[in-house]
Scaffold this motif. Structure first.
Motif, PDB file in Angstrom:
ATOM      1  N   ASP A 148       0.828  -1.211   0.000  1.00 32.07           N
ATOM      2  CA  ASP A 148       0.000   0.000   0.000  1.00 32.07           C
ATOM      3  C   ASP A 148       0.858   1.255   0.000  1.00 32.07           C
ATOM      4  O   ASP A 148       1.961   1.269   0.533  1.00 32.07           O
ATOM      5  N   ASN A 149       0.334   2.297  -0.587  1.00 29.73           N
ATOM      6  CA  ASN A 149       0.978   3.596  -0.463  1.00 29.73           C
ATOM      7  C   ASN A 149       0.854   4.076   0.972  1.00 29.73           C
ATOM      8  O   ASN A 149      -0.082   3.690   1.682  1.00 29.73           O
ATOM      9  N   PRO A 150       1.765   4.935   1.396  1.00 29.50           N
ATOM     10  CA  PRO A 150       1.716   5.419   2.790  1.00 29.50           C
ATOM     11  C   PRO A 150       0.378   6.067   3.161  1.00 29.50           C
ATOM     12  O   PRO A 150      -0.050   5.993   4.305  1.00 29.50           O
ATOM     13  N   ASP A 151      -0.317   6.669   2.183  1.00 27.01           N
ATOM     14  CA  ASP A 151      -1.607   7.298   2.501  1.00 27.01           C
ATOM     15  C   ASP A 151      -2.748   6.289   2.480  1.00 27.01           C
ATOM     16  O   ASP A 151      -3.910   6.660   2.603  1.00 27.01           O
ATOM     17  N   SER A 202      -3.801   4.552   0.038  1.00 24.89           N
ATOM     18  CA  SER A 202      -4.418   4.364  -1.273  1.00 24.89           C
ATOM     19  C   SER A 202      -3.788   3.162  -1.975  1.00 24.89           C
ATOM     20  O   SER A 202      -2.689   2.730  -1.642  1.00 24.89           O
ATOM     21  N   SER A 231      -1.828   1.036  -4.581  1.00 27.93           N
ATOM     22  CA  SER A 231      -0.656   1.336  -5.400  1.00 27.93           C
ATOM     23  C   SER A 231      -0.710   0.479  -6.658  1.00 27.93           C
ATOM     24  O   SER A 231      -1.561  -0.393  -6.793  1.00 27.93           O
ATOM     25  N   HIS A 267      -4.529  -6.659  -5.734  1.00 25.35           N
ATOM     26  CA  HIS A 267      -3.436  -5.936  -6.395  1.00 25.35           C
ATOM     27  C   HIS A 267      -3.200  -6.537  -7.780  1.00 25.35           C
ATOM     28  O   HIS A 267      -3.719  -7.603  -8.100  1.00 25.35           O
ATOM     29  N   THR A 287       7.481  -3.547 -11.442  1.00 29.27           N
ATOM     30  CA  THR A 287       6.635  -3.080 -10.350  1.00 29.27           C
ATOM     31  C   THR A 287       6.438  -4.137  -9.263  1.00 29.27           C
ATOM     32  O   THR A 287       5.708  -3.901  -8.293  1.00 29.27           O
ATOM     33  N   ARG A 338       6.701  -5.954  -6.023  1.00 28.79           N
ATOM     34  CA  ARG A 338       7.214  -5.532  -4.712  1.00 28.79           C
ATOM     35  C   ARG A 338       7.071  -6.619  -3.667  1.00 28.79           C
ATOM     36  O   ARG A 338       7.562  -6.458  -2.555  1.00 28.79           O
ATOM     37  N   THR A 383      12.661   0.671  -6.078  1.00 31.29           N
ATOM     38  CA  THR A 383      11.460  -0.140  -5.827  1.00 31.29           C
ATOM     39  C   THR A 383      11.813  -1.315  -4.912  1.00 31.29           C
ATOM     40  O   THR A 383      12.651  -2.137  -5.257  1.00 31.29           O
ATOM     41  N   HIS A 414       1.519  -1.147   7.117  1.00 30.19           N
ATOM     42  CA  HIS A 414       0.489  -0.177   7.477  1.00 30.19           C
ATOM     43  C   HIS A 414      -0.575  -0.877   8.317  1.00 30.19           C
ATOM     44  O   HIS A 414      -0.973  -1.996   8.003  1.00 30.19           O
TER      45      HIS A 414
END
Lengths: 392, 392
Positions: A85-88, A90, A92, A113, A138, A140, A178, A230
């Motif tokens: 996940d993105n830090p906010d 949202s 990714s 994902h 991409t 991860r 990445t 997160h």
């Protein structure tokens, strides 16, 4: 548990070890304090909780600070996937690679994902080269279960880890920031195979107390410090703010005892179970030469026997055996698998009709030479009688 | 727990009731089966789990199908707030109203959305009119705790529920399909005040086993059928796919017993605790006329006494009392509250220095007339000696 029951479904659930129960008991009664309370008896409870974390870390060869104690493997796995996940919070565009034979929680997390599901060989082994091929710029996360919960096949995690490391090095040298991590769900392997993080070479590891004679709904995620996770639930900030909620101290203490025992007794227990399992397998394959044993011949959990009887409806066998007090499974026990064919057997290319005749026999603490011999006879008798009924 | 300890921190944690422990025991040993396994003994475990759900539902006046069994109140609260998420999991523009004195998990969940925190009176009561004023066209959730965990103040949930219903009716009549629900965190009220969902008029209710002499890390969210929730963890599809993970059967059975006992014994226990609490309050306010008792005079949990001593450092009192085996709290016990002033006392406008002299004394099962009298004397002695030390 009544003496007469013969339990051959240790992969679905395990009874709590009396030593685990004894370790937990004080933290339910006299040492019930909230570990965040300020007075000395509560501080001693906090210390016991942190000692449990240290014991859990020691059992897998990790550092206590890298252990997050959770409410079970499903939560641990979901938490591991938050590294995408993105830090906010949202979504990714991160890509994840996993296998077609993972537990429902891994598959569900991956499907949220961009993902690649690599296939497996007919023995249920992942080919590391397929993981390598599936890596994209991409990618991860790679998530591979240590041992499959239906077949018992153990995966070449170490080799996969080397591929992940090589890609990490390549990215580093190319100035590509990445991240790429390897998560391993070891729910089904602890106590029967090596779960040391250094031996495995993983970046994240999930373990489950309920599968190793510990309390249910207690688990852990170990994550090396570079992994950014997160929180799934927010609140009081427990577990480094990654897992809020008053700590289940009794559960953590019980889990630590269970995992320590699982690791300490592993070699002895693995040998013991393999002898019993091999005897059971020999007996059944002699009685039924047409039976198909699945899973890898060598790389297989020592207590695991997946065996399929052509033409048989395994569910009928479960009920016939239940009348004889022999408890066996047909596959993974969870709500998602009700009335559906096994995605694992589909992935190894098993004929659906043969899949319907599959038993998963998993040995463990409750298995003895005596009751395994009796089980072999009763299972044989049930299958013979079923073939006879069908021939009438 | 050693006989000599006097425990006055029941709001932080409770010891497991022996009747709860007895109810749980069989599901850890002989009835350890995975409730999703197919054989009859596992089906009986499934039935026990569903009976626990039915008992939990009965205790709050709800239907079993509307109960989600979780790993504690923090998870329940986070799950309740998923009613604000869009079906695809993306963040919505939904607005939520809660109060400035909620538990950290409610505040954290609210802050992830457009939110309004309504204030409270100096007694810690929410004014329903302020909730009404805060409602916007996008408001989809109101979340108010039944009783505050520091002050013990009980909120006018019923009146707030009527406001929520009136707005719902208004929207309906205006052809506005925006849903609006009321969630109530009853973690701190069960066993001392009414938690019947019909009496409260709520749409969602959170309860916590660990606060009512049940196991830790077990909770429930009751949600009426119109509420659309989204899973926080994904996997095997347990709990109507809202809460995956092998069921904690022992925990659920223990929780059901604990909640049933809490509701059954509530009136008797509330009266008993109120007598003890009032005696303690009288003793301390006579000894220290300068002491400030906070919380609502009438609408307050009967076992709760929040009392502040001007000029005193409450943390020193905690340690002085701990030496006399009297365990008291200063506020909510969780990681988020370490070394920070209470957001609750700030919200009621208490002078920060007075706040630093606050004790939260919470009575419960372990409180007796005898040990409460001794506690009153020992607390007085500690505070007197502290004032004397400061005067030297």
């Amino acid at each position: 548990m009544p003496q007469q029951i013969i339990y051959l479904d240790h992969a679905a659930a395990t009874p709590m070890d009396p030593r685990v129960r004894a370790a937990m008991a004080p933290f339910e009664t006299e040492l019930f304090f909230n570990p965040s309370s300020p007075y000395a008896p509560a501080v001693s409870v906090r210390n016991a909780y942190e000692q449990a974390r240290a014991d859990l870390a020691h059992a897998i060869g990790g550092k206590p600070a890298d252990i997050i104690i959770t409410a079970g493997a499903t939560e641990s796995i979901n938490l591991a996937f938050t590294c995408l996940d993105n830090p906010d919070g949202s979504a990714s565009d991160a890509h994840v690679i996993t296998t077609a034979i993972e537990h429902a929680s891994v598959l569900a997390s991956a499907k949220a994902h961009d993902h690649t599901l690599v296939g497996v060989t007919p023995t249920g082994r992942v080919l590391p080269a397929e993981i390598e091929t599936a890596i994209k710029p991409t990618t991860r996360l790679v998530s591979v279960g240590l041992a499959n919960n239906e077949l018992g096949t153990i995966q070449p995690i170490r080799t996969i880890a080397e591929i992940v490391r090589a890609e990490r090095l390549r990215r580093l040298q190319a100035g590509d920031a990445t991240p790429l991590f390897l998560h391993c769900d070891a729910s089904q392997g602890a106590g029967q195979t090596n779960i040391n993080i250094s031996s495995l070479g993983v970046d994240m590891l999930t373990c489950n107390a309920g599968k190793i004679y510990g309390p249910k709904q207690v688990g852990l995620l170990w994550a090396q410090p570079d992994v950014v996770l997160h929180a799934l639930v927010h609140g009081g900030g427990q577990e480094r703010n990654l897992r809020s909620g008053t700590e289940n101290v009794a559960g953590a203490v019980g889990f630590a005892r269970a995992l320590t025992l699982a690791v300490e007794d592993r070699k002895f227990e693995a040998e013991r179970l393999q002898v019993l399992r091999d005897g059971l397998q020999r007996y059944l394959t002699r009685e039924f030469p047409q039976a198909v044993v699945s899973g890898h011949k060598k790389h297989r959990l020592p207590g695991h026997l997946h065996i399929s009887f052509p033409g048989i409806d395994a569910e009928r066998i479960v009920f016939l055996l239940e009348e004889k007090n022999v408890l066996v499974g047909t596959g993974a026990a969870c709500a998602a698998n009700k009335d559906t064919r096994s995605h694992v057997l589909e992935a190894i290319g098993m004929d659906p009709q043969l899949a319907d005749g599959s038993l998963r026999l998993t040995l463990g603490h409750l298995s003895t030479r005596e009751n395994t011999v009796v089980a072999a006879q009763l299972i044989s008798a049930a299958i013979h009688s079923e073939y006879e009924r069908m021939a009438r």
